[in-house]
Scaffold this active site. Structure first.
Site, mmCIF file in Angstrom:
data_model
loop_
_atom_site.group_PDB
_atom_site.id
_atom_site.type_symbol
_atom_site.label_atom_id
_atom_site.label_comp_id
_atom_site.label_asym_id
_atom_site.label_seq_id
_atom_site.Cartn_x
_atom_site.Cartn_y
_atom_site.Cartn_z
ATOM 1 N N LYS A 114 0.816 -1.214 0.000
ATOM 2 C CA LYS A 114 0.000 0.000 0.000
ATOM 3 C C LYS A 114 0.846 1.259 0.000
ATOM 4 C CE LYS A 114 -4.448 -1.411 1.673
ATOM 5 N NZ LYS A 114 -5.538 -1.216 2.618
ATOM 6 N N LYS A 196 -4.217 -8.171 -6.885
ATOM 7 C CA LYS A 196 -5.447 -8.541 -6.168
ATOM 8 C C LYS A 196 -6.614 -7.641 -6.599
ATOM 9 C CE LYS A 196 -6.107 -6.928 -2.082
ATOM 10 N NZ LYS A 196 -6.257 -6.505 -0.706
ATOM 11 N N LYS A 199 -10.947 -3.079 -3.507
ATOM 12 C CA LYS A 199 -12.016 -2.075 -3.523
ATOM 13 C C LYS A 199 -11.462 -0.658 -3.602
ATOM 14 C CE LYS A 199 -13.229 -3.155 1.229
ATOM 15 N NZ LYS A 199 -12.098 -2.811 2.097
HETATM 16 P P1 TYM Z 1 -10.558 -5.399 3.785
HETATM 17 O O1 TYM Z 1 -11.623 -4.411 4.099
HETATM 18 O O2 TYM Z 1 -9.447 -4.985 2.901
HETATM 19 O O3 TYM Z 1 -11.206 -6.693 3.133
HETATM 20 C C1 TYM Z 1 -12.317 -7.346 3.705
HETATM 21 C C2 TYM Z 1 -12.168 -8.833 3.544
HETATM 22 O O4 TYM Z 1 -12.126 -9.185 2.161
HETATM 23 C C3 TYM Z 1 -10.975 -9.996 1.907
HETATM 24 N N1 TYM Z 1 -10.517 -9.685 0.540
HETATM 25 C C4 TYM Z 1 -10.382 -10.580 -0.437
HETATM 26 N N2 TYM Z 1 -10.596 -11.899 -0.486
HETATM 27 C C5 TYM Z 1 -10.363 -12.530 -1.658
HETATM 28 N N3 TYM Z 1 -9.937 -11.885 -2.776
HETATM 29 C C6 TYM Z 1 -9.706 -10.555 -2.771
HETATM 30 N N4 TYM Z 1 -9.292 -9.942 -3.865
HETATM 31 C C7 TYM Z 1 -9.936 -9.839 -1.559
HETATM 32 N N5 TYM Z 1 -9.806 -8.540 -1.217
HETATM 33 C C8 TYM Z 1 -10.159 -8.463 0.081
HETATM 34 C C9 TYM Z 1 -9.984 -9.587 2.962
HETATM 35 O O5 TYM Z 1 -9.002 -10.575 3.170
HETATM 36 C C10 TYM Z 1 -10.873 -9.382 4.163
HETATM 37 O O6 TYM Z 1 -11.143 -10.614 4.803
HETATM 38 N N6 TYM Z 1 -7.808 -5.338 7.923
HETATM 39 C C11 TYM Z 1 -9.009 -5.869 7.331
HETATM 40 C C12 TYM Z 1 -10.252 -5.509 8.116
HETATM 41 C C13 TYM Z 1 -10.188 -5.826 9.566
HETATM 42 C C14 TYM Z 1 -10.359 -7.114 10.148
HETATM 43 C C15 TYM Z 1 -10.259 -6.896 11.546
HETATM 44 C C16 TYM Z 1 -10.592 -8.378 9.616
HETATM 45 C C17 TYM Z 1 -9.987 -4.929 10.573
HETATM 46 N N7 TYM Z 1 -10.041 -5.570 11.768
HETATM 47 C C18 TYM Z 1 -10.369 -7.956 12.444
HETATM 48 C C19 TYM Z 1 -10.692 -9.432 10.532
HETATM 49 C C20 TYM Z 1 -10.586 -9.223 11.905
HETATM 50 C C21 TYM Z 1 -9.157 -5.308 5.931
HETATM 51 O O7 TYM Z 1 -8.640 -4.281 5.629
HETATM 52 O O8 TYM Z 1 -9.987 -6.017 5.125
#
Ligand code: TYM
Length: 328
Positions: A114, A196, A199
């Protein structure tokens, strides 16, 4: 798996896409009947990069409604907003001081991706973000964290932080474990299969958002890159783009990849993509029908109720932690 404490979250930092759905969200409703599930909209994580305030408030509701539309039942699971419970940021600070190490954070690949070449000029929050994530997880005695592959390293860090804290101050944290799907844990961009699906991608042609216009989504699939071979089989190393499309097909169409390979033997990419577009469109239509039936007021009420339930658990844990380190 039953009777486990399960926690996961999504950042309101962009429009949720089928990668988020396949990798994370689709796992959650299946877990809620037998376990204690807690799902959070992590808005403090989203501000690690600059957000438009109005957009951020709107996205909070969008994600809450997406959770509900995906089948999370607020009678069975807790759904809440991270910034509603100050214990998250308080525990993050405590863990910054007692548990997290610079050497650990320096290993985080997502930060490197990032921040890119701007490592010196991004926010301190972006660097520290995995510690806030550890706080989210550890506050609830979480045992299982269902996430996509890109978050696995962060959950491992939460484990290390918990172990170190327990060792230094006394057993207070459960040691969490990530659950990552064997198929679909990393959905790739439609135009660049080495990247990847994200969003926060500036080029939305790389992703299919859950709330995309249906015909636009169809076009995106038809424009997705493949390769020059025109034969359909799964091989991530040799055919990354096609393997990604096969994964999307299998996941959203409830089919096995092996079965798809058989069905499309001798057929070309044009026909395959047309069928895949039909599968994606059907999925989006069903999802959007559910989404559109949920009002903003309903979503706000769910968050209010979720706050009450989650706060009681979080505050109890925070109190124990504070006692151990001598703050109160
Ligand atoms: P975030 O918001 O980036 O993504 C949310 C979830 O989607 C999954 N994900 C994907 N899975 C498959 N293919 C992809 N291209 C893809 N892009 C995203 C992510 O792995 C995630 O599960 N740090 C985390 C949010 C968070 C969190 C937590 C998660 C904050 N606190 C505590 C679990 C437990 C995040 O930024 O996810």
């Amino acid at each position: 798996m039953n009777d486990k404490i399960i926690f996961s979250g999504i950042q309101p930092s962009g429009r949720l896409n089928i990668g988020n759905y396949i990798g994370a969200l689709s796992q959650w409703p299946k877990m809620q009947a037998e376990n204690n599930c807690i799902f959070c909209v992590v808005d403090y994580h989203a501000i690690t990069v600059k957000q438009d305030p109005e957009e951020l408030r709107r996205r909070l509701l969008e994600i809450t409604k997406t959770y509900l539309a995906a089948g999370i039942d607020p009678e069975k699971s807790i759904i809440f907003r991270q910034s509603d419970i100050s214990a998250h940021t308080e525990l993050a600070w405590i863990l910054n001081c007692a548990g997290a190490r610079i050497a650990d954070l320096n290993k985080m690949t997502q930060f490197k991706d990032k921040a890119g070449k701007n490592q010196e000029s991004v926010s301190v929050g972006l660097y520290d973000y995995p510690v806030l994530m550890a706080a989210d997880i550890l506050l609830y005695g979480t045992e299982i964290v269902p996430v996509g592959e890109d978050q696995k390293q962060h959950v491992e860090l939460a484990r290390d932080i918990a172990k170190r804290f327990n060792n230094d101050y006394g057993e207070v944290f459960e040691i969490p474990q990530a659950i990552v799907k064997t198929e679909g844990a990393r959905i790739m961009s439609l135009l660049d299969p080495m990247k990847k699906m994200s969003k926060s991608d500036d080029n939305q042609n790389n992703c299919i958002a859950l709330l995309d216009d249906i015909e636009e989504a169809r076009k995106k699939i038809m424009r997705a890159v493949t390769d020059s071979e025109d034969s359909i089989y799964f091989d991530v190393a040799e055919k990354p783009a096609l393997s990604n499309l096969l994964t999307i097909y299998a996941q959203l169409g409830n089919r096995e990849i092996k079965r798809l390979e058989k069905d499309y033997k001798g057929k070309g990419y044009g026909e395959f993509k047309k069928d895949l577009a039909d599968v994606v469109v059907k999925f989006l239509e069903d999802f959007q029908a559910k989404y559109n039936s949920i009002s903003d007021e309903e979503a706000l009420k769910v968050l209010e109720r979720g706050k009450e339930k989650a706060e009681a658990i979080a505050n109890k844990k925070l109190k124990e932690v504070k006692e151990l380190i001598g703050i109160k």
